[in-house]
Design an enzyme around this catalytic site. Structure first.
Site, PDB file in Angstrom:
ATOM      1  N   LEU A   1       0.807  -1.227   0.000  1.00 60.27           N
ATOM      2  CA  LEU A   1       0.000   0.000   0.000  1.00 60.27           C
ATOM      3  C   LEU A   1       0.837   1.272   0.000  1.00 60.27           C
ATOM      4  CD1 LEU A   1      -2.654  -1.080   2.649  1.00 60.27           C
ATOM      5  CD2 LEU A   1      -2.696  -1.445   0.162  1.00 60.27           C
ATOM      6  N   ASP A   2       0.234   2.322  -0.558  1.00 57.68           N
ATOM      7  CA  ASP A   2       0.837   3.654  -0.489  1.00 57.68           C
ATOM      8  C   ASP A   2       0.259   4.398   0.717  1.00 57.68           C
ATOM      9  OD1 ASP A   2      -1.714   4.545  -1.243  1.00 57.68           O
ATOM     10  OD2 ASP A   2      -1.135   4.900  -3.323  1.00 57.68           O
ATOM     11  N   LEU A   3       0.593   5.666   0.849  1.00 54.58           N
ATOM     12  CA  LEU A   3       0.128   6.462   1.992  1.00 54.58           C
ATOM     13  C   LEU A   3      -1.386   6.642   2.028  1.00 54.58           C
ATOM     14  CD1 LEU A   3       2.886   9.226   2.033  1.00 54.58           C
ATOM     15  CD2 LEU A   3       2.629   7.282   3.588  1.00 54.58           C
TER      16      LEU A   3
END
Length: 137
Positions: A14-16
């Site tokens: 996942l990203d932010l």
């Protein structure tokens, strides 16, 4: 031949914003292409011949995000063989609802360390790559 690879989305994907990072999709697609190769071709033959399948282009189209816990199915198949390249078509769909997450056309060439540039795909090479789609090239 349509090959399916299942991947569960983990936190490190996942990203932010809590979505699968776009670079991770490329890893998912690569994992699925290896799965196709392992189940439909003789990788040992390519290695004995010192042949490498080298990605030369990826056209990826993102449709919707995938998030933590989603189970993704990557559908992979050889789309076509050209004179000096071949194209693999891939789709990433959610296992729970079948919705399209991303799709890509991945172009690859075949190279040999003693040759400059891509090899012409003919003869036994074309037959072996044709096995990826379950038919003669």
């Amino acid at each position: 031949m349509l090959h399916k690879t299942e991947i569960k989305v983990r936190g490190y994907h996942l990203d932010l914003y809590g979505h699968v990072n776009n670079a991770r999709y490329l890893e998912f697609l690569e994992e699925a292409r290896w799965g196709l190769l392992e189940t439909t071709s003789d990788i040992g033959w390519f290695m004995q011949q010192q042949l490498a399948l080298v990605v030369t282009r990826i056209d990826i189209r993102y449709k919707r995000p995938a998030t933590m816990g989603d189970v993704l199915v990557i559908e992979t198949q050889l789309d076509r063989i050209e004179e000096k390249a071949a194209v693999v078509a891939q789709r990433i769909v959610r296992a729970d609802n079948g919705k399209l997450v991303a799709e890509a056309d991945v172009t690859f060439a075949v190279v040999h360390p003693d040759t400059i540039g891509a090899l012409t795909i003919d003869g036994e090479l074309a037959q072996r790559l044709g096995a990826l789609r379950g038919a003669q090239a």
